[in-house]
Design a protein around this motif. Structure first.
Motif, PDB file in Angstrom:
ATOM      1  N   ASP A  75       0.853  -1.187   0.000  1.00 16.94           N
ATOM      2  CA  ASP A  75       0.000   0.000   0.000  1.00 16.94           C
ATOM      3  C   ASP A  75       0.885   1.231   0.000  1.00 16.94           C
ATOM      4  OD1 ASP A  75      -1.918   1.944   0.187  1.00 16.94           O
ATOM      5  OD2 ASP A  75      -3.000   1.008   1.843  1.00 16.94           O
ATOM      6  N   GLU A 134      -9.858  -5.441   0.170  1.00 11.54           N
ATOM      7  CA  GLU A 134      -9.547  -4.399   1.147  1.00 11.54           C
ATOM      8  C   GLU A 134      -8.674  -3.309   0.536  1.00 11.54           C
ATOM      9  OE1 GLU A 134      -7.835  -6.644   4.372  1.00 11.54           O
ATOM     10  OE2 GLU A 134      -9.815  -7.262   5.121  1.00 11.54           O
ATOM     11  N   ILE A 137     -10.827  -1.256  -1.842  1.00 12.38           N
ATOM     12  CA  ILE A 137     -11.756  -0.397  -1.084  1.00 12.38           C
ATOM     13  C   ILE A 137     -11.013   0.824  -0.541  1.00 12.38           C
ATOM     14  CG2 ILE A 137     -13.144  -0.275   1.040  1.00 12.38           C
ATOM     15  CD1 ILE A 137     -14.070  -3.176   0.334  1.00 12.38           C
ATOM     16  N   ARG A 138      -9.789   0.629  -0.045  1.00 10.11           N
ATOM     17  CA  ARG A 138      -9.008   1.785   0.417  1.00 10.11           C
ATOM     18  C   ARG A 138      -8.744   2.739  -0.735  1.00 10.11           C
ATOM     19  NH1 ARG A 138      -6.235  -2.245   3.149  1.00 10.11           N
ATOM     20  NH2 ARG A 138      -4.351  -2.021   1.883  1.00 10.11           N
ATOM     21  N   ARG A 140     -10.663   3.082  -3.384  1.00  6.61           N
ATOM     22  CA  ARG A 140     -11.950   3.721  -3.680  1.00  6.61           C
ATOM     23  C   ARG A 140     -12.235   4.827  -2.670  1.00  6.61           C
ATOM     24  NH1 ARG A 140     -16.803  -0.293  -3.839  1.00  6.61           N
ATOM     25  NH2 ARG A 140     -16.483  -0.152  -1.611  1.00  6.61           N
ATOM     26  N   ASP A 141     -11.999   4.545  -1.392  1.00  4.94           N
ATOM     27  CA  ASP A 141     -12.217   5.544  -0.343  1.00  4.94           C
ATOM     28  C   ASP A 141     -11.299   6.752  -0.502  1.00  4.94           C
ATOM     29  OD1 ASP A 141     -14.137   3.848   0.685  1.00  4.94           O
ATOM     30  OD2 ASP A 141     -12.903   3.166   2.379  1.00  4.94           O
ATOM     31  N   ALA A 142     -10.110   6.534  -1.069  1.00  8.41           N
ATOM     32  CA  ALA A 142      -9.149   7.624  -1.298  1.00  8.41           C
ATOM     33  C   ALA A 142      -9.419   8.362  -2.609  1.00  8.41           C
ATOM     34  CB  ALA A 142      -7.727   7.064  -1.293  1.00  8.41           C
ATOM     35  N   GLY A 143     -10.441   7.928  -3.351  1.00 11.67           N
ATOM     36  CA  GLY A 143     -10.779   8.592  -4.607  1.00 11.67           C
ATOM     37  C   GLY A 143      -9.908   8.196  -5.781  1.00 11.67           C
ATOM     38  N   SER A 147     -16.314   5.626  -7.406  1.00 10.24           N
ATOM     39  CA  SER A 147     -17.071   5.203  -6.226  1.00 10.24           C
ATOM     40  C   SER A 147     -18.059   4.088  -6.542  1.00 10.24           C
ATOM     41  CB  SER A 147     -17.804   6.402  -5.616  1.00 10.24           C
ATOM     42  OG  SER A 147     -18.717   6.939  -6.556  1.00 10.24           O
TER      43      SER A 147
END
Length: 193
Positions: A75, A134, A137-138, A140-143, A147
């Motif tokens: 990551d 996971e 998703i991180r 996606r959450d960070a843009g 979304s």
């Protein structure tokens, strides 16, 4: 893992896992017996049956153990680079070691062994899928990706490319293919900020 009691001798354990991968890669899953694995590892077959319920369980653990060093998802903050790194590491392991042949044999055997198929999903596929999910998703959450990205479909598309070549031998499995697959998938889901 499918192992039954606690192992008492790590050297024997390692020898058995190595023997399982080596023999299955050389002779094919269906042509290898527990007796052959035991002989190659320098242990009695009762040792194997004390620790595993079947040849499939031994091979499954050997493959799972062998991929532990390449299965993790980095990551760095760059989802494309992180997926390329992980997928290229897996691809190199499949192409340059006995694990590719052994894994093909395990998957073939699992087609007619529902218990082995279930254990393969539980021990190899699902943990890898969860880790990838996971990481996506991180991202996606960070843009970094849209979304509305269906994360499971993204995983299927990315890893399907590896499995397709590994199992069907349509073309050689190669790291260049990983970069192409990642670029194609991310052309559809990446956000451009």
């Amino acid at each position: 893992m499918e192992s039954v009691p606690r192992r008492r001798n790590e050297e024997s354990h390692r020898a058995i896992l190595h023997a399982a991968i080596t023999l299955v890669a050389e002779k094919g899953f269906e042509n290898v017996t527990v007796e052959a694995i035991a002989s190659h590892a320098g242990v009695g077959k009762q040792t194997i049956y004390r620790w595993w319920r079947s040849k499939g369980a031994v091979v499954l653990e050997a493959i799972n153990d062998g991929f532990a060093d390449v299965a993790a998802f980095p990551d760095t903050g760059d989802i494309v680079a992180d997926l390329r790194t992980q997928m290229e590491n897996v691809t190199v392991k499949l192409v340059t070691t006995d694990f590719g042949s052994a894994y093909r044999g395990l998957i073939a055997a699992a087609q007619s062994d529902p218990e082995l198929a279930r254990k393969h999903i539980e021990q190899i596929i699902e943990p890898a899928s969860v880790a990838c999910r996971e990481r996506l998703i991180r991202a996606r959450d960070a843009g970094q990706i849209r979304s509305d990205t269906d994360v499971q479909t993204t995983i299927d598309l990315l890893y399907g490319a590896i499995y397709y070549r590994l199992l069907l031998s349509t073309r050689p499995l190669a790291t260049e293919q990983v970069a192409q697959a990642v670029d194609l998938v991310f052309a559809g889901i990446r956000t451009f900020n």
